[in-house]
Write an enzyme that holds these catalytic residues in place. Structure first.
Site, short mmCIF file in Angstrom:
data_model
loop_
_atom_site.label_atom_id
_atom_site.label_comp_id
_atom_site.label_asym_id
_atom_site.label_seq_id
_atom_site.Cartn_x
_atom_site.Cartn_y
_atom_site.Cartn_z
N LYS A 276 0.84 -1.20 0.00
CA LYS A 276 0.00 0.00 0.00
C LYS A 276 0.88 1.25 0.00
O LYS A 276 2.00 1.21 0.49
CB LYS A 276 -0.86 0.02 1.28
CG LYS A 276 -1.98 -0.99 1.31
CD LYS A 276 -2.81 -0.85 2.59
CE LYS A 276 -3.90 -1.88 2.68
NZ LYS A 276 -4.95 -1.73 1.64
N ARG A 350 -10.29 -11.61 1.87
CA ARG A 350 -11.14 -12.67 1.30
C ARG A 350 -10.42 -14.01 1.33
O ARG A 350 -11.07 -15.05 1.36
CB ARG A 350 -11.59 -12.27 -0.11
CG ARG A 350 -10.48 -12.09 -1.09
CD ARG A 350 -10.90 -11.28 -2.30
NE ARG A 350 -10.93 -9.85 -2.04
CZ ARG A 350 -11.28 -8.92 -2.92
NH1 ARG A 350 -11.64 -9.27 -4.14
NH2 ARG A 350 -11.27 -7.65 -2.59
N1 BES Z 1 -8.16 -3.86 4.50
C1 BES Z 1 -8.27 -3.45 3.15
C2 BES Z 1 -9.55 -2.66 2.87
C3 BES Z 1 -9.59 -1.26 3.40
C4 BES Z 1 -8.95 -0.24 2.72
C5 BES Z 1 -10.35 -0.97 4.49
C6 BES Z 1 -9.03 1.06 3.19
C7 BES Z 1 -10.44 0.34 4.94
C8 BES Z 1 -9.78 1.34 4.30
C9 BES Z 1 -8.28 -4.66 2.24
O1 BES Z 1 -7.51 -5.73 2.64
C10 BES Z 1 -7.76 -4.21 0.93
O2 BES Z 1 -6.61 -3.86 0.87
N2 BES Z 1 -8.58 -4.23 -0.11
C11 BES Z 1 -8.20 -3.80 -1.39
C12 BES Z 1 -8.75 -4.79 -2.40
C13 BES Z 1 -8.25 -4.55 -3.79
C14 BES Z 1 -6.79 -4.91 -3.88
C15 BES Z 1 -9.06 -5.41 -4.73
C16 BES Z 1 -8.77 -2.42 -1.63
O3 BES Z 1 -9.90 -2.16 -1.22
O4 BES Z 1 -8.05 -1.57 -2.16
MN MN Z 2 -5.52 -5.51 1.97
#
Ligand code: BES
Ligand code: MN
Ligand code: ZN
Length: 493
Positions: A276, A350
């Site tokens: 990230k 997931r």
């Molecule tokens: N934990 C995150 C989702 C999240 C992001 C929650 C920001 C709250 C604030 C999750 O594991 C994630 O990183 N999801 C990705 C999925 C994507 C790679 C398909 C996302 O939402 O960017």
């Molecule tokens: Mn994630």
């Protein structure tokens, strides 16, 4: 915070402060009228002078009023006269509690349950007042050298004399919900160097011990034995061992099929190799708030001894980059036997959940609800107000939507049509773990739906609701309110 009911007339209530309602029209709520009379019109005078507009959440502190027992009076704005909705009532109570909490007073009383709230009785108003006041007074100061003193010890809730038993039960429910929400917030707010999968397991052990719950914590070899290749794939990048926590509150009929709550427990989500961006990454310590809400809900069920069979399943892991971490393109095999091509290691939730959902099948549940900070897309579409809600059983979804309205912890349904499931195609495996940018919340749920085909299942995406950002950054304790209400509705309580 200690809560108690008081049936004393507001003029005779002792202590540091009594809080009463005033409306934007300058009309006074019944208790404010009583104080006004006893003090020769001191409240009318303040309101007429324009010192409080009466908007929801406005407050005005008055001291030294003649003719009343309490040292101070807090006027709380209640908006337009007439019936309130759930949200306004919660905001009024929260504003009053926050203002009273700033005083140098050990005891105070809120005379606000007399306000009419559309569709709800006094028991609801008492329960909601306790939970809302406790929420407003919450602070997480464990790591502050000078946490600041909190003077308020006891908050009395003024209520009517009738229905004594129902109101006592409402007080107990409110306190139990407050305790469950507090546990959820405390766990969420813990930094990730403290709150690891092992820490979550220890906290679950402590909860089980305190409340006589059954608990089992599966470690890596046991998960390998079960074939949880997706869950273990996430854990590969971390030096912290993953855990699968299983907690049981079995107080329903022996044969009654249980409700299973599955909570995402990623104690820190760096994204893994699909790392990230740095800004705001600290907030990914909150990526275990689904897990924390499952523990909080179990605590409430145990404290209220709800006659229900309730099982919590928590897959817990970190998601970090490492030489041993999973890489984009890796293919893993899930416990269900389906293979997954991991196109993005940041879609790790997931991967944990699919194996936990498959594991939950063994309990032959009446319903499975998973709770997860799953997608940034959910924050974009619903903001911080509603949880995303999807599933394969409309009756279950409707029950959760209704529970969210009652508890003012609302969810909003998104469509889980087959059309979206078609986006989930991999050239190499049975499923990819991501399906492009569009409808990210729905395609995440579509992925999970491939592992719940045999179950009544619903999914709460709490990415936008589990914590607040900004200067008051904190876990919110949501959706414990919704989940507890769903359980209360099921047992007719
Ligand atoms: N934990 C995150 C989702 C999240 C992001 C929650 C920001 C709250 C604030 C999750 O594991 C994630 O990183 N999801 C990705 C999925 C994507 C790679 C398909 C996302 O939402 O960017
Ligand atoms: Mn994630
Ligand atoms: Zn995550």
């Amino acid at each position: 915070m200690q809560f108690e009911l008081t049936r004393l007339p507001v003029t005779e209530q002792p202590g540091g402060c009594v809080a009463v309602g005033v409306f934007a029209s300058h009309a006074l709520a019944p208790s404010a009228k009583l104080l006004d009379k006893a003090s020769d019109g001191a409240i009318t005078a303040a309101v007429k002078a324009g010192d409080i507009a009466g908007k929801v959440g406005d407050t005005l502190l008055l001291r030294g009023l003649p003719g009343i027992a309490a040292e101070r009076v807090l006027l709380v704005g209640c908006g337009k006269a007439g019936e309130l909705n759930e949200g306004a009532y919660q905001r009024i109570v929260a504003a009053a509690a926050a203002a009273v909490g700033k005083l140098h007073a050990a005891e105070a009383a809120l005379y606000l349950t007399e306000l009419a709230v559309t569709g709800h009785d006094e028991a609801w108003r008492v329960r909601t007042a306790v939970a809302a006041a406790d929420h407003a007074l919450y602070r997480f100061t464990e790591y502050k050298r000078e946490p600041g003193r909190r003077h308020l010890k006891t908050l009395a809730i003024g209520c009517g004399g009738k229905q004594a038993k129902a109101l006592d039960a409402a007080l107990r429910q409110g306190q139990a919900i407050a305790a469950g929400v507090k546990l959820t917030r405390d766990l969420g707010n813990q930094p990730a160097n403290v709150c690891t999968p092992t820490y979550l397991a220890e906290q679950a052990q402590a909860l089980a011990k305190a409340h006589g719950l059954d608990i089992e914590v599966l470690d890596e070899p046991q998960m390998r034995e079960l074939g949880m290749g997706a869950l273990l794939a996430v854990a590969r990048g971390s030096r912290q061992p993953p855990k699968l926590i299983v907690l049981k509150h079995l107080r329903g009929k022996a044969k009654a099929a249980p409700v299973v709550l599955v909570g995402k427990g990623v104690t820190f989500d760096s994204g893994g190799i699909s790392i990230k961006p740095g800004a705001g990454m600290d907030e990914m310590k909150f990526d275990m708030c689904g897990a924390a809400s499952v523990l909080g809900t179990l605590k409430v069920a145990a404290e209220l001894d709800l006659p229900i069979n309730l099982i919590g399943v928590i897959p817990a892991s970190e998601n970090l980059p490492d030489g041993n971490a999973i890489k984009p393109g890796d293919i893993v095999k899930t416990m269900a036997g389906k293979t997954v091509e991991i196109l993005n290691t940041d879609a790790e939730g997931r991967l944990l959940l699919c194996d936990a959902l498959t594991y939950a099948e063994r309990f032959k549940p009446d319903a499975i609800v998973d709770i997860a900070t799953l997608t940034g897309a959910c924050v974009v579409s619903l903001g911080n107000h509603a949880h995303g809600l999807l599933g394969n059983d409309q009756k279950l979804i409707d029950a959760l939507l209704a529970a969210g309205r009652t508890a003012h912890d609302r969810a909003w349904q998104l469509p889980l049509w087959d059309d979206y499931k078609e986006q989930l195609k991999s050239p190499f495996a049975d499923l990819p773990n991501v399906a492009g940018r569009e409808a990210g919340t729905i395609t995440a749920a579509a992925f999970l739906s491939a592992f719940t085909e045999k179950q009544r299942w619903a999914h709460l995406d709490i990415a936008g609701t589990a914590w607040k950002s900004g200067k008051d950054k904190s876990a919110t304790g949501r959706p414990v309110g919704l989940l507890v209400q769903y359980l209360l509705d099921r047992v007719g309580g």
